[in-house]
Design a protein around this motif. Structure first.
Motif, PDB file in Angstrom:
ATOM      1  N   SER A  51     -65.982  45.348  22.484  1.00 49.03           N
ATOM      2  CA  SER A  51     -66.671  44.789  23.607  1.00 49.03           C
ATOM      3  C   SER A  51     -68.157  45.462  23.221  1.00 49.03           C
ATOM      4  O   SER A  51     -68.989  44.890  23.669  1.00 49.03           O
ATOM      5  N   ILE A  54     -69.770  43.304  20.675  1.00 48.24           N
ATOM      6  CA  ILE A  54     -70.233  42.072  21.114  1.00 48.24           C
ATOM      7  C   ILE A  54     -71.647  42.222  22.082  1.00 48.24           C
ATOM      8  O   ILE A  54     -72.291  41.636  21.903  1.00 48.24           O
ATOM      9  N   LEU A  55     -71.608  43.512  22.915  1.00 47.79           N
ATOM     10  CA  LEU A  55     -72.870  43.670  23.479  1.00 47.79           C
ATOM     11  C   LEU A  55     -73.957  43.713  22.437  1.00 47.79           C
ATOM     12  O   LEU A  55     -74.957  43.406  22.544  1.00 47.79           O
ATOM     13  N   CYS A  58     -74.962  40.418  21.109  1.00 50.98           N
ATOM     14  CA  CYS A  58     -75.646  39.758  22.235  1.00 50.98           C
ATOM     15  C   CYS A  58     -77.137  40.344  22.390  1.00 50.98           C
ATOM     16  O   CYS A  58     -77.968  39.411  22.529  1.00 50.98           O
ATOM     17  N   GLN A  65     -74.464  38.567  27.955  1.00 52.85           N
ATOM     18  CA  GLN A  65     -72.917  38.686  27.717  1.00 52.85           C
ATOM     19  C   GLN A  65     -72.464  37.515  28.659  1.00 52.85           C
ATOM     20  O   GLN A  65     -71.321  36.842  28.141  1.00 52.85           O
ATOM     21  N   SER A  66     -72.989  37.450  29.872  1.00 49.19           N
ATOM     22  CA  SER A  66     -72.360  36.325  30.710  1.00 49.19           C
ATOM     23  C   SER A  66     -72.273  34.996  30.352  1.00 49.19           C
ATOM     24  O   SER A  66     -71.457  34.140  30.305  1.00 49.19           O
TER      25      SER A  66
END
Length: 91
Positions: A51, A54-55, A58, A65-66
């Motif tokens: 995670s 991924i952050l 992004c 992220q959404s």
């Protein structure tokens, strides 16, 4: 047909976003502070991204992220629908 894997859909969505922005792997890997090779493996669905990673990706892509999760969710839904339709037709 093989089942859709989350890591593959995630990587595909990240790659599509990078292409849409006209950014190179090198630019994004530098911005996310991850090796170019590892980012490439994430985009190809070969590595499970944490995670935190991924952050970072992004953030480097200026992608909430959404929004990434929405894109992935839509891809998974389409893949699952195709799989269910194939099972129904085969039965």
């Amino acid at each position: 047909m093989k089942a859709a894997l989350l890591r593959e859909m995630l990587g595909e969505s990240l790659r599509e976003q990078r292409f849409a922005l006209g950014r190179t792997l090198r630019e994004v890997s530098s911005g996310a502070r991850v090796s170019l090779g590892y980012l490439s493996e994430v985009e190809r669905g070969q590595k499970e991204a944490s995670s935190e990673l991924i952050l970072a990706i992004c953030t480097a892509l200026e992608l909430p992220q959404s929004e990434l999760m929405r894109m992935v969710s839509e891809k998974l839904l389409k893949a699952e629908t195709r799989t269910q339709n194939q099972v129904t037709v085969a039965a």
